[in-house]
Design an enzyme around this catalytic site. Structure first.
Site, PDB file in Angstrom:
ATOM      1  N   THR A  46       1.021  -0.940  -0.177  1.00  8.83           N
ATOM      2  CA  THR A  46      -0.014  -0.106   0.021  1.00  8.83           C
ATOM      3  C   THR A  46       0.806   1.249   0.000  1.00  8.83           C
ATOM      4  OG1 THR A  46      -0.036   0.389   2.442  1.00  8.83           O
ATOM      5  CG2 THR A  46      -1.604  -1.304   1.527  1.00  8.83           C
ATOM      6  N   CYS A  47       0.113   2.101   0.097  1.00  7.13           N
ATOM      7  CA  CYS A  47       1.217   3.569   0.136  1.00  7.13           C
ATOM      8  C   CYS A  47       1.836   3.771   1.350  1.00  7.13           C
ATOM      9  CB  CYS A  47       0.270   4.696  -0.199  1.00  7.13           C
ATOM     10  SG  CYS A  47      -0.990   4.917   1.123  1.00  7.13           S
ATOM     11  N   ARG A  49       2.668   1.041   3.549  1.00  2.31           N
ATOM     12  CA  ARG A  49       3.389  -0.177   4.029  1.00  2.31           C
ATOM     13  C   ARG A  49       3.723  -1.245   2.799  1.00  2.31           C
ATOM     14  NH1 ARG A  49       1.972  -2.146   8.376  1.00  2.31           N
ATOM     15  NH2 ARG A  49       0.915   0.009   8.972  1.00  2.31           N
ATOM     16  N   GLU A 116      -8.297   4.239   9.185  1.00  2.00           N
ATOM     17  CA  GLU A 116      -8.583   4.744   7.785  1.00  2.00           C
ATOM     18  C   GLU A 116      -9.327   3.621   7.346  1.00  2.00           C
ATOM     19  OE1 GLU A 116      -6.855   3.678   4.915  1.00  2.00           O
ATOM     20  OE2 GLU A 116      -4.754   2.835   5.845  1.00  2.00           O
ATOM     21  N   GLU A 118      -9.590   2.480   4.060  1.00  2.00           N
ATOM     22  CA  GLU A 118      -9.359   1.527   2.708  1.00  2.00           C
ATOM     23  C   GLU A 118      -8.566   0.287   3.115  1.00  2.00           C
ATOM     24  OE1 GLU A 118      -8.646   4.802   3.323  1.00  2.00           O
ATOM     25  OE2 GLU A 118      -9.891   5.855   1.671  1.00  2.00           O
ATOM     26  N   GLY A 191      -5.875   9.660 -12.698  1.00  3.42           N
ATOM     27  CA  GLY A 191      -6.228   8.090 -12.309  1.00  3.42           C
ATOM     28  C   GLY A 191      -7.601   7.699 -12.272  1.00  3.42           C
TER      29      GLY A 191
END
Length: 435
Positions: A46-47, A49, A116, A118, A191
């Site tokens: 992920t962004c 980890r 969070e 997500e 995106g």
């Protein structure tokens, strides 16, 4: 034995995380090549980890250090990052600590923005990707299934998911002081993935109406139709950049979408906006950091955003942590119970083999009726109930060996032979057995 290699915002800078994320497919392939010790893997990128959850064949405690070094070497070889750097910027979890860590991660307790929303979906998709490549073992499947149930429990029973804010919304919170009127702000969204959808929703919540979308992979038109916004084709990118007050990038491409020369050319066009804010939510970065040096351009990237992440809501986080701890304890207990399963199977087989032999002899003498056989089988099941309960109790107390040795001593059952002859559970079998 389970092992987790973890590099996250807690242990590494975003440059290193970006490199690991970019090389995720190569790292996954490199781990698969270590089939002598790694029987399965699930990679979560992920962004914030990069983590590899591994099922290691060697269960001995002495093998932990060797296995951890082998994993670090594999990650280093595939990513080009020095092993010493990886050791300094990562953590390695073994055995039960892996479950506790993953349950906390999937519940949002280890995120930059605690709670969070997500991360649970990202954990789920990492399992789906591993299934697609055939790298999931029954133990990894069980681990991730329990992680999903735990994150749902945290979401439904605590306020942490609503107290926590996503990276998208946190970025827009930070942009609040730079935006005088959201309703008049012209936005270019770069995106078309899940982050793009979340970004668009967050922008609309603030009153933004003028949004266009550009896709480096050519998906802008489809995304624009489904979200009722205007698409930008490649030929119109320069003009769209010039006209935009806010640019939000969240593309999955591995090269810069927004370079310093490209934005400099856009800024120089007649009628271009005098000031613009660029929010880079991509990992790897979508925006060349050099754009921040351009006059009138301000850049917010993930590293900057994470510095301003709010303190966790203490009560909600404490409640969530309690749920995670309880789930981890139950997972440990269920894992311990598996140690006595071969002995229980062997004991049950022994008892019913003896019973079948006696019934067969009675049939030969004409002494057995269907009612008698049913009663004897019921009796055998009743007699086996207490040993089964006691076996699981001993296992949960960490004394599974006492039951295994007792069953072997009293009944002469060959537990090792029974374990060797049992087929390994598939992911479907394991999930069915757990339900």
């Amino acid at each position: 034995m389970l092992l987790c290699f973890s590099s996250s915002h807690r242990t590494a800078d975003f440059d290193l995380l970006e490199r690991l994320e970019r090389h995720a497919p190569a790292i996954t392939a490199a781990l698969a090549e270590h089939s002598d010790i790694v029987s399965g893997s699930v990679v979560l990128a992920t962004c914030n980890r990069f983590e590899a959850y591994l099922d290691i064949d060697e269960p001995l405690p002495a093998a932990r250090a060797v296995s951890a070094e082998a994993v670090i070497d594999a990650v280093s070889s595939a990513s080009g990052i020095d092993p010493a750097v990886l050791r300094e910027a990562s953590a390695v979890y073994c055995d039960h600590a892996v479950a506790e860590h993953l349950f906390a991660v999937s519940s949002g307790l280890e995120s930059v923005v605690v709670g969070e929303g997500e991360i649970a979906g990202q954990v789920r998709r990492s399992l789906e990707s591993a299934r697609a490549t055939g790298s999931v073992t029954s133990e990894l499947e069980r681990l991730f299934q329990v992680a999903s149930r735990t994150s749902r429990g945290v979401k439904n029973r605590t306020g942490i998911m609503t107290a926590g804010r996503s990276m998208v919304r946190l970025a827009l919170d930070l942009a609040e002081s730079r935006v005088s009127d959201w309703a008049r702000t012209r936005v270019l969204l770069v995106g078309t993935g899940k982050y793009a959808g979340a970004s668009l929703a967050a922008l609309r919540d603030r009153g933004v109406t003028d949004v266009r979308v550009y896709s480096p992979s050519g998906r802008a038109a489809k995304f624009a139709r489904s979200h009722d916004i205007a698409p930008v084709e490649h030929a119109g990118l320069l003009a769209a950049l010039a006209e935009s007050d806010l640019v939000v990038t969240c593309s999955a491409v591995t090269d810069y979408v927004l370079t310093e020369p490209l934005l400099a050319e856009a800024v120089a066009l007649p009628g271009a906006a005098e000031r613009r804010l660029v929010i880079d939510l991509g990992l790897p970065r979508n925006v060349d950091p050099a754009v921040a040096e351009l006059l009138g351009v301000e850049l917010l990237d993930l590293e900057t955003i994470s510095i301003h992440a709010p303190l966790k809501e203490l009560q909600a986080a404490d409640d969530a942590r309690s749920i995670v701890d309880a789930a981890a304890a139950e997972y440990r207990a269920q894992t311990a119970e598996q140690a006595v399963t071969p002995a229980l199977v062997a004991l049950r087989k022994h008892v019913f083999d003896v019973l079948d032999a006696e019934i067969e002899r009675a049939r030969g003498r004409g002494d057995a009726s269907e009612e008698t056989e049913a009663a004897l089988r019921h009796l055998a099941g009743v007699l086996l109930h207490t040993p089964s309960v006691r076996a699981r109790e001993l296992a949960r107390q960490g004394d599974a060996r006492a039951f295994i040795e007792g069953a072997a001593a009293l009944f002469g059952v060959d537990v090792d032979a029974e374990a060797a002859g049992r087929p390994r559970l598939t992911a479907v079998d394991d999930e069915s057995a757990a339900s």
